[in-house]
Design a protein around this motif. Structure first.
Motif, mmCIF file in Angstrom:
data_model
loop_
_atom_site.group_PDB
_atom_site.id
_atom_site.type_symbol
_atom_site.label_atom_id
_atom_site.label_comp_id
_atom_site.label_asym_id
_atom_site.label_seq_id
_atom_site.Cartn_x
_atom_site.Cartn_y
_atom_site.Cartn_z
ATOM 1 N N GLU A 1 0.819 -1.086 -0.011
ATOM 2 C CA GLU A 1 -0.209 -0.085 -0.028
ATOM 3 C C GLU A 1 0.796 1.114 0.194
ATOM 4 N N ASP A 2 0.545 2.311 -0.956
ATOM 5 C CA ASP A 2 1.190 3.405 -0.905
ATOM 6 C C ASP A 2 0.297 4.608 -1.493
ATOM 7 N N GLU A 3 0.541 5.867 -0.627
ATOM 8 C CA GLU A 3 -0.503 6.601 -0.675
ATOM 9 C C GLU A 3 -0.576 7.066 -2.437
ATOM 10 N N GLN A 4 0.640 7.455 -2.804
ATOM 11 C CA GLN A 4 0.749 8.007 -4.274
ATOM 12 C C GLN A 4 0.053 6.907 -5.218
ATOM 13 N N MET A 5 0.523 5.759 -4.965
ATOM 14 C CA MET A 5 0.047 4.597 -5.908
ATOM 15 C C MET A 5 -1.337 4.411 -5.883
ATOM 16 N N GLY A 6 -2.162 4.469 -4.821
ATOM 17 C CA GLY A 6 -3.463 4.296 -4.585
ATOM 18 C C GLY A 6 -4.291 5.636 -5.454
ATOM 19 N N LEU A 7 -3.600 6.920 -5.197
ATOM 20 C CA LEU A 7 -4.267 7.851 -5.912
ATOM 21 C C LEU A 7 -4.172 7.457 -7.570
ATOM 22 N N ASP A 8 -3.011 7.190 -7.855
ATOM 23 C CA ASP A 8 -2.800 6.826 -9.304
ATOM 24 C C ASP A 8 -3.729 5.741 -9.813
ATOM 25 N N LEU A 9 -4.203 4.940 -9.110
ATOM 26 C CA LEU A 9 -4.798 3.775 -9.385
ATOM 27 C C LEU A 9 -6.532 4.537 -9.420
#
Length: 379
Positions: A328-336
């Motif tokens: 889990e990663d904040e930036q990756m979650g937002l990108d997804l």
């Protein structure tokens, strides 16, 4: 273009463990050429043939068809902009600076034109069912080296030539197409297609399906039903009669879902499994409907990004959740989230070997349905 270089570490369709090893090589500062060389040297050629004293790799038929209409790309001339109309970004450049910028531009476009001439022929034959074949490791390495060379020249134009220059823009787009065909695992990763999200706001805890904090909690938010219950019905916060699709290129994962579905998992739901993105897209195009899709992010031939972009483009209204070994990663979650995903379930590699995995997945799905109903999400 730097992001493009990073994504090229997936140029070989390798297991997650190997992908993590290559990520370590990137962190260590190794170049793509070095990583490619090490990957190739550690690969054993299968089915070699000896022809006139030379060892040749057997060309295998491609497993899936080409998913893109090549008509707008191949055998289409890309005309470089003439000197007078070249959009140079330099502020009040001298004549010599203009000439240098134009020369660098023409060098890059000339290299691209030469590459495109060969790639067009390759794509043409790959589009023919009777001609298409799976690339050998050496073929893939050769194409990747040529792609890297052209991209390096185009990358140098970033601060010199405006991105809207027609030929420059066409060249960059074509190079992405070429990279995705040579390395199908990149499909959907290089083109960052985002969708306007008016249905909900991004909240990291909700996107990663963390357990909701429920005030004055009583017996309503129950844990997973104990094993002695006959069916472990998912009625605790999850709707019934759902149609679910699972996309993963690992057969062990698909088998685990099928087996769990028959015994204790999703007893009232209809489950369909796919190991190929195109098969799932064809099923949807053919009228098959799904309320929820669980998809791996990295799948040879096009993974979660490619699947989600294709479905959202066609107006797919079901929920799409990433099921991936990525942490889990904040930036990756937002990108997804921006690219059309509705949530992500982070699972370790080989999770299907853990006896508790059905409970863990169902808990995450219950969290999703709780958030969906509480926040009144449309999907």
């Amino acid at each position: 273009m730097q992001k493009l270089l990073f994504l090229f570490i997936f140029l070989l369709s390798v297991p997650c463990a190997a992908q993590r090893h290559m990520l370590k090589e990137v962190a260590a500062g190794r170049s793509l050429q070095q990583m490619t060389k090490s990957a190739v040297s550690g690969t054993i050629a299968r089915h070699p043939r000896v022809v006139q004293g030379k060892i040749l790799l057997e060309r295998q038929k491609a497993k899936s068809e080409i998913p893109v209409d090549l008509e707008p790309y191949i055998f289409k001339k890309v005309l470089a902009t003439d000197y007078e109309n070249l959009p140079i970004l330099l502020y009040e450049p001298s004549l010599q600076q203009e000439l240098n910028a134009a020369a660098q531009y023409m060098e890059a476009m000339s290299a691209f034109e030469e590459f495109k001439r060969d790639m067009d022929i390759f794509l043409y034959y790959q589009s023919k069912p009777n001609e298409r074949h799976e690339l050998t490791v050496l073929e893939r390495q050769d194409w990747n080296e040529r792609i890297n060379e052209v991209n390096a020249k185009l990358r140098r134009l970033k601060n010199i030539i405006a991105a809207h220059d027609p030929a420059y823009a066409a060249a960059r787009k074509y190079m992405i197409l070429a990279a995705e065909f040579i390395n199908p695992v990149l499909r959907g990763l290089l083109t960052k297609q985002e969708f306007a999200r008016t249905d909900r706001q991004y909240v990291q805890e909700e996107f990663y399906l963390h357990a909701p904090v429920v005030k004055n909690q009583k017996s309503g938010w129950m844990t997973w039903p104990p094993s002695f219950l006959p069916h472990r019905k998912p009625a605790l916060g999850a709707p019934s009669a759902l149609k679910i699709a699972v996309l993963n290129d690992r057969q062990s994962v698909l088998d685990a879902f099928e087996q769990a579905h028959q015994k204790v998992f999703f007893p009232d739901w209809k489950l369909s499994t796919y190991d190929n993105t195109e098969d799932l897209l064809r099923a949807v195009a053919g009228g098959q409907s799904f309320d929820l899709i669980l998809t791996d992010i990295i799948v040879p031939g096009g993974g979660g990004y490619y699947l989600t972009a294709s479905l959202r483009d066609k107006g797919f209204k079901g929920a799409i959740l990433a099921l991936s070994a990525y942490e889990e990663d904040e930036q990756m979650g937002l990108d997804l989230f921006k690219r059309g995903f509705d949530g992500m379930i982070s699972v370790p590699t080989g999770f299907e070997r853990n006896k508790k995995w059905p409970r863990d997945i169902m808990e995450k799905l219950r969290h999703y349905f709780y958030y969906r109903d509480t926040n009144r999400w449309i999907r």
